[in-house]
Design an enzyme around this catalytic site. Structure first.
Site, PDB file in Angstrom:
ATOM      1  N   TYR A   1      -2.136  -0.399   9.495  1.00 40.50           N
ATOM      2  CA  TYR A   1      -2.176  -0.918   8.125  1.00 40.50           C
ATOM      3  C   TYR A   1      -0.886  -0.547   7.391  1.00 40.50           C
ATOM      4  CZ  TYR A   1      -3.926  -1.869   3.418  1.00 40.50           C
ATOM      5  OH  TYR A   1      -4.096  -2.355   2.143  1.00 40.50           O
TER       6      TYR A   1
ATOM      7  N   SER B   1       0.848  -1.202   0.000  1.00 36.12           N
ATOM      8  CA  SER B   1       0.000   0.000   0.000  1.00 36.12           C
ATOM      9  C   SER B   1       0.874   1.238   0.000  1.00 36.12           C
ATOM     10  CB  SER B   1      -0.908   0.015   1.236  1.00 36.12           C
ATOM     11  OG  SER B   1      -1.519   1.289   1.404  1.00 36.12           O
TER      12      SER B   1
END
Length: 245
Positions: free
Chosen positions: A158, A145
């Site tokens: 995350y 990501s």
């Protein structure tokens, strides 16, 4: 040449898009996701699309035994592994000060421990594929990501797991790319999938990256020779400064 791929999180979104492209190219596939019924439907669709053989293994990668079951199923059917696509992940948001440790543990288990375990157990098959086809080698694609590259408020956990995943990819390249096994981490901003629905009130889906954009990158990476090694690709959203999800 018979080629095979193992794809986690393959029942929808990016994983399904990659699986469909590889089925059309004639790959044999091992697919993993949590929903057994959905996996069976997807398997039939991929066989119709051109996959030589499709093996499905339902399970939650938060369970430590799941990775072993997936790798064993692939080994029993195909023996070697040309492409390992580490796509499964969980996304959870919250500020550092209030983030529940239970959710922290689940994020680390699925986004980091499971990919490491899958990679470790699949490495002998990747090495075999690289020896059998030294011109192309074997590839690992890890879905990371942009938040693992550039910090974003509310996405500390995350982003941290994805940053660790990118570090894992880079170390694998140091250890194995000379033997023909190379890896790339893809680090996109928000992609238009079910996983991104929670942010639609702030970022509409029509402004997100298309799934097929990621599929195109994976397709290109798998066609590279074993002489090329691409550690990571960051994919931003048009209309932004390129430093945010």
């Amino acid at each position: 040449m018979n080629r095979s791929a193992l794809i986690t999180g393959a029942s929808r979104g990016i994983g399904l898009g990659i699986a469909t492209r590889l089925a059309e190219a004639g790959y044999g596939l091992t697919l993993s996701a949590r929903d057994a019924e959905r996996l069976e439907v997807v398997a039939d669709e991929l066989r119709a699309a051109g996959a030589k053989e499709v093996v499905v293994v339902a399970g939650d990668l938060a369970d430590e035994a799941s990775a072993g079951r997936v790798v064993t199923a692939h080994a029993d059917t195909f023996g070697a592994l040309n492409a390992l696509v580490l796509n499964a992940g969980v996304g959870t948001a919250g500020p550092i000060g209030e983030f529940p440790m239970r959710r922290f543990g689940k994020s680390v288990d699925v986004n980091l421990r499971a990919p490491f375990s899958l990679l470790q157990q699949a490495l002998p098959m990747l090495r075999t594929a690289a020896r059998e086809n030294p011109a192309k080698g074997a590839k690992v694609i890890a879905l990371a990501s942009i938040t693992g590259v550039y910090a974003e408020a509310g996405l500390a956990v995350y982003g941290a797991t994805k940053a660790a995943l990118m570090s894992l990819v880079e170390t694998l390249n140091v250890e194995e790319s000379g033997n023909g096994v190379s890896a790339t981490a893809l680090a996109p901003a928000f992609v238009d999938t079910d996983m991104s629905a929670w942010i639609h009130d702030k970022i509409p889906p029509e402004s997100m990256i298309e799934v097929d954009d990621i599929v195109e990158l994976v397709d290109a990476l798998l066609r590279l020779s074993s002489r090329a090694m691409v550690p990571k690709i960051v994919v931003g959203r048009a209309g932004t400064d390129g430093y945010r999800a």
